[in-house]
Design a protein around this motif. Structure first.
Motif, short mmCIF file in Angstrom:
data_model
loop_
_atom_site.label_atom_id
_atom_site.label_comp_id
_atom_site.label_asym_id
_atom_site.label_seq_id
_atom_site.Cartn_x
_atom_site.Cartn_y
_atom_site.Cartn_z
N PRO A 1 0.78 -1.24 0.00
CA PRO A 1 0.00 0.00 0.00
C PRO A 1 0.81 1.29 0.00
CG PRO A 1 0.05 -0.97 2.19
CD PRO A 1 0.75 -1.93 1.29
N ILE B 1 -6.34 -6.92 -7.59
CA ILE B 1 -7.47 -6.04 -7.30
C ILE B 1 -7.30 -4.72 -8.05
CG2 ILE B 1 -8.74 -4.85 -5.47
CD1 ILE B 1 -8.13 -7.20 -3.71
N PHE C 1 -13.34 0.88 -3.09
CA PHE C 1 -12.15 1.43 -3.73
C PHE C 1 -12.56 2.56 -4.68
CE2 PHE C 1 -8.53 -1.70 -3.26
CZ PHE C 1 -9.16 -2.58 -2.42
N LEU C 2 -11.62 3.39 -5.04
CA LEU C 2 -11.71 4.28 -6.20
C LEU C 2 -12.92 5.20 -6.19
CD1 LEU C 2 -10.88 1.41 -8.72
CD2 LEU C 2 -9.48 3.47 -8.50
N VAL D 1 -9.73 6.23 4.71
CA VAL D 1 -8.29 6.20 4.99
C VAL D 1 -7.56 6.72 3.76
CG1 VAL D 1 -6.35 4.81 5.76
CG2 VAL D 1 -8.67 4.17 6.45
N1 SAH Z 1 -4.32 -2.99 -6.35
C1 SAH Z 1 -4.59 -1.94 -5.39
C2 SAH Z 1 -5.81 -1.09 -5.77
C3 SAH Z 1 -5.59 -0.24 -7.00
S1 SAH Z 1 -6.97 0.77 -7.39
C4 SAH Z 1 -4.75 -2.55 -3.98
O1 SAH Z 1 -4.76 -3.78 -3.85
O2 SAH Z 1 -4.84 -1.78 -3.03
C5 SAH Z 1 -6.56 2.28 -6.60
C6 SAH Z 1 -7.46 2.52 -5.40
O3 SAH Z 1 -7.00 1.72 -4.32
C7 SAH Z 1 -7.46 3.94 -4.85
O4 SAH Z 1 -8.42 4.74 -5.51
C8 SAH Z 1 -7.84 3.72 -3.41
O5 SAH Z 1 -9.23 3.51 -3.28
C9 SAH Z 1 -7.14 2.42 -3.11
N2 SAH Z 1 -5.79 2.59 -2.54
C10 SAH Z 1 -4.62 2.20 -3.07
N3 SAH Z 1 -3.59 2.47 -2.24
C11 SAH Z 1 -4.15 3.06 -1.14
C12 SAH Z 1 -3.64 3.54 0.10
N4 SAH Z 1 -2.34 3.49 0.39
N5 SAH Z 1 -4.51 4.05 0.99
C13 SAH Z 1 -5.83 4.10 0.74
N6 SAH Z 1 -6.37 3.65 -0.41
C14 SAH Z 1 -5.55 3.14 -1.33
#
Ligand code: SAH
Length: 254
Positions: free
Chosen positions: A12, A88, A165-166, A192
């Motif tokens: 992350p 994901i 997400f997103l 978060v």
């Molecule tokens: N493959 C990634 C997701 C990619 S899509 C995973 O497994 O986390 C991108 C979305 O993931 C962002 O819009 C947000 O909703 C979430 N995201 C990714 N990194 C993040 C982080 N460090 N903190 C909070 N949300 C995060």
């Protein structure tokens, strides 16, 4: 080293949250293509001095493939580094199809997804006895459509623990939909922002308040939205550690 592509979950943000295997493959790679929008560049710090690095945030699928395919055909190893876990919202299948067509070998190294990092940041458990035993990972429909049977309004009816997400940029619509689906206005929510990064911020609120909170703090992207009773304080103790409960490892007291 074998000429192939490694899809690697970078975790992350905190560079210590990549797997040992993912880190090693990045260190060994000839070519590194990383999703610069959310992958912490610190995970690339130990790369070889002669490694060629590309930021896929500025590239289309064709452009990524135009770099990847010739590199592997020239005997090189490519590390394709995705944020969180690649499975994901990683858009890895479309890359795999192209690699299959060229008979190029690849593997996937999992990563810590942001939904797990967000629960950790909040010090919460998604699967609380008597509250929820199910986690729903989804997104709001934005420019990318969602299949009709998976609309938020339908998924929300389960009242499971939800990781959205997103979608932090659509918080008004999101919270309205949750309440339309029957969530009480005081259902706990957390947003978060950049979990595990130095600039991480956690906002706690409810279905009724979160749209305003997110707006006031100007959070429009790079954030995880969590919803559900698991963020609250009411739950039953687990059976697993109940002294009266017999498990495969331990006999319960009478
Ligand atoms: N493959 C990634 C997701 C990619 S899509 C995973 O497994 O986390 C991108 C979305 O993931 C962002 O819009 C947000 O909703 C979430 N995201 C990714 N990194 C993040 C982080 N460090 N903190 C909070 N949300 C995060």
């Amino acid at each position: 080293m074998a000429a192939m592509v490694h899809f690697i979950g970078a975790g992350p943000g905190d560079p210590e949250l990549i797997t040992i295997k993912g880190q090693r493959l990045i260190e060994e790679a000839d070519v590194i293509i990383f999703a610069g929008s959310l992958v912490n560049p610190a995970v690339l710090d130990k790369r070889r001095k002669d490694a060629v690095v590309y930021d896929s945030a500025y590239m289309s699928l064709d452009e990524v493939m135009d770099v990847t395919i010739p590199a592997v055909k020239a005997g090189k190893t490519v590390a394709r580094v995705h944020t969180g876990d690649p499975s994901i919202y990683g858009a890895i299948r479309e890359q795999m199809v192209r690699l299959d067509a060229e008979n190029i070998e690849y593997d996937v190294i999992p990563g810590v997804s942001s939904f797990c990092a967000s629960a950790a940041a909040c010090k919460k458990e998604f699967t609380l006895p008597s509250v929820s035993q199910t986690v729903i990972i989804t997104r709001m429909e934005g420019r990318t459509p969602v299949p009709p049977k998976e609309k938020l309004i339908d998924l929300a009816k389960h009242h499971a623990s939800m990781c959205i997400f997103l979608s932090v940029g659509f918080m008004d619509e999101l919270t309205k939909t949750l309440m339309e689906a029957g969530y009480e206005p005081d259902t706990p929510m957390a947003v978060v922002y950049r979990a595990t990064w130095p600039e991480q911020k956690i906002f706690y609120g409810t279905c009724a308040t979160m749209a305003q909170i997110v707006k006031e703090n100007n959070i429009t992207r790079q954030a995880m939205t969590l919803v559900g009773g698991f963020l609250g304080d009411e739950f039953e103790l687990s059976k697993l550690y109940d002294s009266h409960f017999t498990t495969g490892y331990r006999k319960g007291k009478d």
